[in-house]
Write a protein that holds these residues in place. Structure first.
Motif, PDB file in Angstrom:
ATOM      1  N   ILE A   1       0.844  -1.200   0.000  1.00  0.00           N
ATOM      2  CA  ILE A   1       0.000   0.000   0.000  1.00  0.00           C
ATOM      3  C   ILE A   1       0.879   1.249   0.000  1.00  0.00           C
ATOM      4  O   ILE A   1       0.595   2.232  -0.704  1.00  0.00           O
ATOM      5  N   SER A   2       1.963   1.217   0.769  1.00  0.00           N
ATOM      6  CA  SER A   2       2.893   2.352   0.817  1.00  0.00           C
ATOM      7  C   SER A   2       3.507   2.610  -0.549  1.00  0.00           C
ATOM      8  O   SER A   2       3.618   3.763  -0.988  1.00  0.00           O
ATOM      9  N   ALA A   3       3.918   1.529  -1.245  1.00  0.00           N
ATOM     10  CA  ALA A   3       4.537   1.683  -2.567  1.00  0.00           C
ATOM     11  C   ALA A   3       3.557   2.256  -3.584  1.00  0.00           C
ATOM     12  O   ALA A   3       3.912   3.134  -4.388  1.00  0.00           O
ATOM     13  N   ILE A   4       2.309   1.780  -3.552  1.00  0.00           N
ATOM     14  CA  ILE A   4       1.294   2.277  -4.496  1.00  0.00           C
ATOM     15  C   ILE A   4       0.966   3.747  -4.207  1.00  0.00           C
ATOM     16  O   ILE A   4       0.875   4.571  -5.129  1.00  0.00           O
TER      17      ILE A   4
ATOM     18  N   LEU B   1      -8.035  -0.085   3.506  1.00  0.00           N
ATOM     19  CA  LEU B   1      -7.174  -0.407   4.637  1.00  0.00           C
ATOM     20  C   LEU B   1      -6.046   0.601   4.820  1.00  0.00           C
ATOM     21  O   LEU B   1      -5.226   0.457   5.733  1.00  0.00           O
ATOM     22  N   ALA B   2      -5.971   1.617   3.942  1.00  0.00           N
ATOM     23  CA  ALA B   2      -4.831   2.536   3.959  1.00  0.00           C
ATOM     24  C   ALA B   2      -4.713   3.272   5.295  1.00  0.00           C
ATOM     25  O   ALA B   2      -3.625   3.358   5.878  1.00  0.00           O
ATOM     26  N   ASN B   3      -5.838   3.819   5.796  1.00  0.00           N
ATOM     27  CA  ASN B   3      -5.790   4.569   7.060  1.00  0.00           C
ATOM     28  C   ASN B   3      -5.431   3.660   8.240  1.00  0.00           C
ATOM     29  O   ASN B   3      -4.673   4.049   9.140  1.00  0.00           O
ATOM     30  N   ILE B   4      -5.997   2.444   8.212  1.00  0.00           N
ATOM     31  CA  ILE B   4      -5.705   1.492   9.295  1.00  0.00           C
ATOM     32  C   ILE B   4      -4.238   1.075   9.246  1.00  0.00           C
ATOM     33  O   ILE B   4      -3.561   1.007  10.282  1.00  0.00           O
ATOM     34  N   ALA B   5      -3.737   0.818   8.033  1.00  0.00           N
ATOM     35  CA  ALA B   5      -2.332   0.434   7.878  1.00  0.00           C
ATOM     36  C   ALA B   5      -1.406   1.559   8.326  1.00  0.00           C
ATOM     37  O   ALA B   5      -0.367   1.308   8.957  1.00  0.00           O
TER      38      ALA B   5
ATOM     39  N   GLU C   1     -13.950   2.934  11.380  1.00  0.00           N
ATOM     40  CA  GLU C   1     -13.392   2.247  10.215  1.00  0.00           C
ATOM     41  C   GLU C   1     -12.845   0.870  10.608  1.00  0.00           C
ATOM     42  O   GLU C   1     -13.082  -0.122   9.909  1.00  0.00           O
ATOM     43  N   ILE C   2     -12.142   0.793  11.715  1.00  0.00           N
ATOM     44  CA  ILE C   2     -11.590  -0.483  12.192  1.00  0.00           C
ATOM     45  C   ILE C   2     -12.716  -1.455  12.547  1.00  0.00           C
ATOM     46  O   ILE C   2     -12.682  -2.628  12.168  1.00  0.00           O
ATOM     47  N   ALA C   3     -13.717  -0.951  13.261  1.00  0.00           N
ATOM     48  CA  ALA C   3     -14.839  -1.808  13.664  1.00  0.00           C
ATOM     49  C   ALA C   3     -15.570  -2.359  12.455  1.00  0.00           C
ATOM     50  O   ALA C   3     -16.014  -3.519  12.451  1.00  0.00           O
TER      51      ALA C   3
END
Length: 613
Positions: A411-414, A472-476, A494-496
């Motif tokens: 996700i970081s690379a993208i 999942l970007a914010n959670i990651a 978002e997590i829930a």
């Protein structure tokens, strides 16, 4: 009732070796002179035997004399030599068996045929004749080599045993793991049999993770979603896979895999035995699909046609290679062919074509071909742009490939590449070409707007295609650095939603962890989540474990298919599916087989096969 009489235990005294010429061998008391044994190691028994049978020894070897001591040492040495006569062959056979397992493992690791074991043995003997020519024990060394069991049938059995042992070790780790994720891909082997490849990533309570080859399942008939689901579910039941630990399934995005109703993932979700899990379309496949929106088919078509006219004909290729070898400016001696099925093919193809363009033009003019297009400024400018942007796409592709890549890394690379695309668009508007070295050499440009539009199309595709990963970007981001959270309520919701947790309990944990001064001191540590108390932060620790186990791509399966093509080649097309799976497990697995255990559990024999030299 009379009491049971206790049996008396007698112990051998070491002084009796010199006094009566007796010693203990395991549980028996043996006479060193005549090898007779006595029932119990009692002094009276030993003394009676010695004075009755060997009374002359008292005269010939007086008690307490140096002569008697030397005689006892000689008799003990003789006894040990006799024992070694029986134990040495057993030890040699065991050593030969262990060596046989190790060599078979190396052969499988390097994807060599089973019959190559005989070749290794023959080479070993030939080398030994030269290497050990001056050694005093050369005969013993060559004899030990000849005892190696490396026939085709033996190597086959060794591979089967080691593969089963590694599968057992993997199963033990799966049972011990907290969660696991799976990646699936399907391809055909040399005999047109569809093979379903499955890899597993396990995460353990200490936050450590392992990636391993799980299995290769043949699909004898059709390869629809229900067919793939049936063979996998049968494997789950047979292997007793704890499917309740499943977190994520990653596939290649084929309709049979991700179809809404009859796709493999949809059928897994419909089965109550499966838990609620994430599913992803391979991030590398999606990145390649994003690059296909480039409106440059005309450029590729002409370049491919020109290269094929040279590379596909033996004479033309020889002449062009000779021209490059005689040229002082050319850094390469051949062209690169393009194929759509290889991720990095287009970039490497265009880069080589761009570098050799002057030589290609001269070669085509010499043979009388039309080179008008190769001198067209508009076409050359488009070629330069396409070369530059495909090299950027290849760079992100390289970053997404490899083992041990977590979903957070991908996700970081993208996200970084999307920012870079936007940066390049803004720079093109200012006519800044620092990221386009090939295009910079074509100044003045005809039209910047065309290339801005192409980059905007790619950026739009990146925004659309990576929707699942964006969720999942914010959670990651939070899990990478928990103390950067600005909106606790939004993140908790978002997590829930994503992980089926209670929003209120997640909020409480977020508040506690953000305020924890002791944890802030370890925020930069890569093992940060190992320090988190499970009883204090159960939800956040569970999320960290699940994110660690998620696959973002099917890179491992794609790599396994490359290995499969080597193992089951046209020269080994009769290799059974079971043996191919065993060879793949040994070639791709990280477990070390228990060689000594195999030799202990089996009756070891020296090789009886003759090696012709």
């Amino acid at each position: 009732m009379s009491a049971v009489k206790k049996s008396k235990t007698y112990h051998f005294n070491n002084d009796w070796e010199e006094e009566f010429f007796f010693c203990m061998v395991k549980d028996k008391c043996i006479c060193l002179i005549c090898r007779a044994s006595v029932a119990m190691p009692k002094r009276g028994n030993l003394e009676r035997h010695h004075k009755t049978v060997h009374k002359n020894y008292e005269k010939d070897f007086p008690s307490q004399s140096e002569l008697r001591k030397r005689k006892v040492r000689d008799l003990l040495a003789c006894l040990k030599k006799e024992q070694a006569m029986f134990t040495r062959p057993v030890k040699q056979s065991k050593a030969a068996t262990i060596a046989s397992f190790k060599i078979s493992h190396i052969l499988a690791k390097h994807k060599k045929p089973f019959e190559d074991g005989s070749v290794v043995k023959e080479a070993f003997i030939e080398a030994g004749e030269t290497l050990f020519a001056e050694f005093k024990n050369k005969t013993e060394i060559i004899s030990a080599i000849k005892e190696l069991q490396l026939s085709r049938a033996t190597v086959t059995r060794r591979v089967e045993v080691m593969s089963q042992d590694m599968a057992d070790q993997l199963k033990h780790d799966i049972m011990k793991s907290t969660y696991f994720s799976l990646q699936f891909d399907e391809s055909t082997d040399i005999t047109d049999t569809a093979q379903l490849c499955i890899f597993i990533r396990m995460v353990f309570s200490d936050m450590s993770a392992k990636e391993e080859f799980l299995t290769m399942i043949p699909l004898k008939g059709k390869t629809r979603g229900e067919d793939i689901y049936d063979v996998f579910f049968n494997f789950v039941k047979y292997y007793k896979l704890p499917i309740y630990k499943l977190v994520c399934i990653t596939t290649d995005g084929a309709p049979a895999m991700i179809g809404n109703k009859n796709g493999f993932v949809a059928l897994c979700r419909a089965n109550d035995d499966f838990p609620s899990f994430f599913s992803f379309h391979c991030i590398i496949h999606q990145q390649v699909l994003c690059s296909k929106v480039l409106n440059m088919e005309e450029i590729m078509g002409i370049a491919i046609k020109i290269v094929n006219s040279i590379r596909a004909r033996s004479l033309q290729r020889r002449l062009f290679t000779l021209q490059l070898e005689n040229s002082e400016l050319a850094e390469h001696t051949d062209l690169v062919l393009h194929t759509d099925v290889r991720w990095l093919s287009r970039g490497k193809f265009l880069e080589r074509f761009q570098e050799l363009l002057p030589e290609i033009t001269a070669f085509m003019e010499e043979r009388g071909d039309d080179t008008k297009m190769l001198k067209n400024e508009k076409w050359l400018t488009d070629l330069a742009f396409l070369t530059d942007i495909t090299m950027h796409l290849n760079t992100i592709n390289f970053q997404l490939q490899g083992k041990g890549k977590t979903i957070i890394d991908m996700i970081s690379a993208i996200n970084a590449f999307k920012i870079k695309l936007q940066l390049m668009i803004d720079q093109l508007k200012r006519k800044d070409l620092k990221h386009f070295p090939s295009l910079k050499a074509r100044i003045p440009l005809l039209n910047y707007d065309i290339y801005e539009a192409e980059l905007s199309n790619i950026l739009g595709q990146f925004e659309i295609r990576f929707y699942d990963f964006n969720k999942l970007a914010n959670i990651a981001s939070f899990m990478s650095y928990p103390f950067s959270c600005s909106n606790i309520e939004e993140l908790a919701t978002e997590i829930a939603s994503q992980f089926n947790m209670d929003s209120c309990s997640v909020e409480n944990e977020l508040v506690q962890i953000i305020s924890d001064i002791h944890l802030k001191a370890t925020a930069s540590d890569t093992k940060f989540w190992c320090f988190i108390a499970e009883d204090k932060y159960p939800n956040l620790r569970q999320i960290a474990l699940q994110l660690t186990t998620m696959f973002g791509s099917t890179y491992l399966c794609e790599s396994a298919f490359s290995e499969m093509k080597i193992i089951k080649s046209k020269y080994r097309n009769r290799l059974t599916d079971e043996h191919m799976s065993s060879c793949l497990r040994l070639a791709l697995g990280n477990y070390v087989p228990s060689y000594e255990k195999y030799a202990e559990d089996m009756q070891c024999h020296a090789s009886t096969s003759k090696v012709t030299l």
